[in-house]
Design a protein around this motif. Sequence first.
Motif, PDB file in Angstrom:
ATOM      1  N   ASN A  96      37.077  52.331  31.408  1.00 61.23           N
ATOM      2  CA  ASN A  96      35.588  51.230  31.595  1.00 61.23           C
ATOM      3  C   ASN A  96      36.022  51.526  33.831  1.00 61.23           C
ATOM      4  O   ASN A  96      36.894  51.324  33.962  1.00 61.23           O
ATOM      5  N   TYR A  97      34.151  50.767  33.473  1.00 61.45           N
ATOM      6  CA  TYR A  97      34.095  51.029  35.379  1.00 61.45           C
ATOM      7  C   TYR A  97      34.629  49.456  36.049  1.00 61.45           C
ATOM      8  O   TYR A  97      33.487  48.353  35.018  1.00 61.45           O
ATOM      9  N   LYS A  98      34.942  49.498  36.845  1.00 60.28           N
ATOM     10  CA  LYS A  98      34.858  47.791  36.921  1.00 60.28           C
ATOM     11  C   LYS A  98      35.429  48.742  38.774  1.00 60.28           C
ATOM     12  O   LYS A  98      36.408  49.031  38.807  1.00 60.28           O
ATOM     13  N   THR A  99      35.031  47.459  39.875  1.00 61.75           N
ATOM     14  CA  THR A  99      35.763  47.324  41.036  1.00 61.75           C
ATOM     15  C   THR A  99      37.088  47.093  41.048  1.00 61.75           C
ATOM     16  O   THR A  99      37.016  45.952  40.298  1.00 61.75           O
ATOM     17  N   LEU A 100      37.424  46.551  42.312  1.00 63.47           N
ATOM     18  CA  LEU A 100      38.689  46.175  42.044  1.00 63.47           C
ATOM     19  C   LEU A 100      38.400  44.341  42.228  1.00 63.47           C
ATOM     20  O   LEU A 100      39.220  43.677  41.253  1.00 63.47           O
ATOM     21  N   ASP A 101      37.571  43.790  42.333  1.00 63.96           N
ATOM     22  CA  ASP A 101      37.356  42.002  41.992  1.00 63.96           C
ATOM     23  C   ASP A 101      36.665  42.257  40.472  1.00 63.96           C
ATOM     24  O   ASP A 101      37.242  40.526  40.008  1.00 63.96           O
ATOM     25  N   GLN A 102      36.176  42.827  40.336  1.00 69.65           N
ATOM     26  CA  GLN A 102      36.164  43.303  38.737  1.00 69.65           C
ATOM     27  C   GLN A 102      37.529  43.138  37.840  1.00 69.65           C
ATOM     28  O   GLN A 102      37.132  42.817  36.267  1.00 69.65           O
ATOM     29  N   MET A 103      38.231  44.206  38.379  1.00 71.37           N
ATOM     30  CA  MET A 103      39.129  44.879  37.354  1.00 71.37           C
ATOM     31  C   MET A 103      40.647  43.508  37.501  1.00 71.37           C
ATOM     32  O   MET A 103      40.861  42.633  37.922  1.00 71.37           O
ATOM     33  N   THR A 104      40.884  43.070  36.029  1.00 71.45           N
ATOM     34  CA  THR A 104      41.718  42.611  35.444  1.00 71.45           C
ATOM     35  C   THR A 104      43.086  43.037  35.678  1.00 71.45           C
ATOM     36  O   THR A 104      42.700  44.091  34.796  1.00 71.45           O
ATOM     37  N   GLU A 105      43.863  42.037  35.450  1.00 71.96           N
ATOM     38  CA  GLU A 105      45.020  43.145  34.790  1.00 71.96           C
ATOM     39  C   GLU A 105      44.593  43.553  32.962  1.00 71.96           C
ATOM     40  O   GLU A 105      45.797  44.409  33.164  1.00 71.96           O
TER      41      GLU A 105
END
Length: 254
Positions: A96-105
């Motif tokens: 899934n496309y997630k930037t670092l600030d969006q990316m959860t554990e």
Amino acid sequence: MFDLTGKIALVTGASRGIGQGIALCLAKQGADVAVNYHSSADQAQEVVKKIEDLGQKSIAVRADVSKSDQVKAMVEKTVQEFGRLDILVNNAGVLNYKTLDQMTEEDWDWVIDTNLKGQFLCVKAAAPLMEKNGWGRIINIASVASGGVGVGYPALAHYCASKGGVVALTEGLAVELGVKGITVNAIAPGAVETDMAKGVTEDEQVKQGLLARLPIKRIGQPEDIGAAAVFLASDEASYLTGSVIYVDGGWLAA
Ligand code: NAP
């Protein structure tokens, strides 16, 4: 050349996309194929039917590759059905496309557990069976996003890390398993027309940008990856282990 008659293959994530393409290519060369899926049961049955239409045996096996008990049961079912296991293709993967600030554990764990831990678990369950026969082929699906080639991909740090791990896993296992008659190699696809690559293939601007760069002026098809898998699965590839084959239309060379 590349005759797989009598060989038994297990392809993970073979209900769709690249996995389906690999399963069909292996079957065309004479292998019987266990088709692993996670949620696409109907599509997996369609792949089974296509393999049977090619004159080979096939079963669909449900398993989440990130769960060791399910992976063990999948390999046991394959051996129950076919009596042995010769070829493992670790293809199942997610992103899934997630930037670092969006990316959860949770995002990180989902991608790493499916793409990297899943391959480890499948090899752990399958390699002892191959060792018994003194012959085996393990093919891990990596990516042009595996790293080390000077190209980064935004909003995919977890995916890139998982695929870099696949290359390192491939090399580590190749060193360990070669003496047992088992080769371990990776295929690193470029952009291949599947559900996963829709972000590239269905955005005309992104697609044209990529095509402008690619020396081979088309998007890859699952069979392009299947052809490389057939070679790696064959007796003719017996001197190849610990390698990564980039099937990317020349993306990295350009
Ligand atoms: P796709 O069309 O999204 O298909 C993914 C497959 O993986 C499906 O069969 C899916 O099964 C299976 N899967 C997902 N999670 C699973 C799990 N936990 N356990 C078992 N199976 C699971 O993707 P694709 O493009 O064919 O990708 C296949 C592989 O190639 C992946 O490893 C991907 O990273 C790699 N790759 C793809 C591209 C590309 O451009 N397409 C480029 C480089 C590398 P269900 O549908 O049954 O859930």
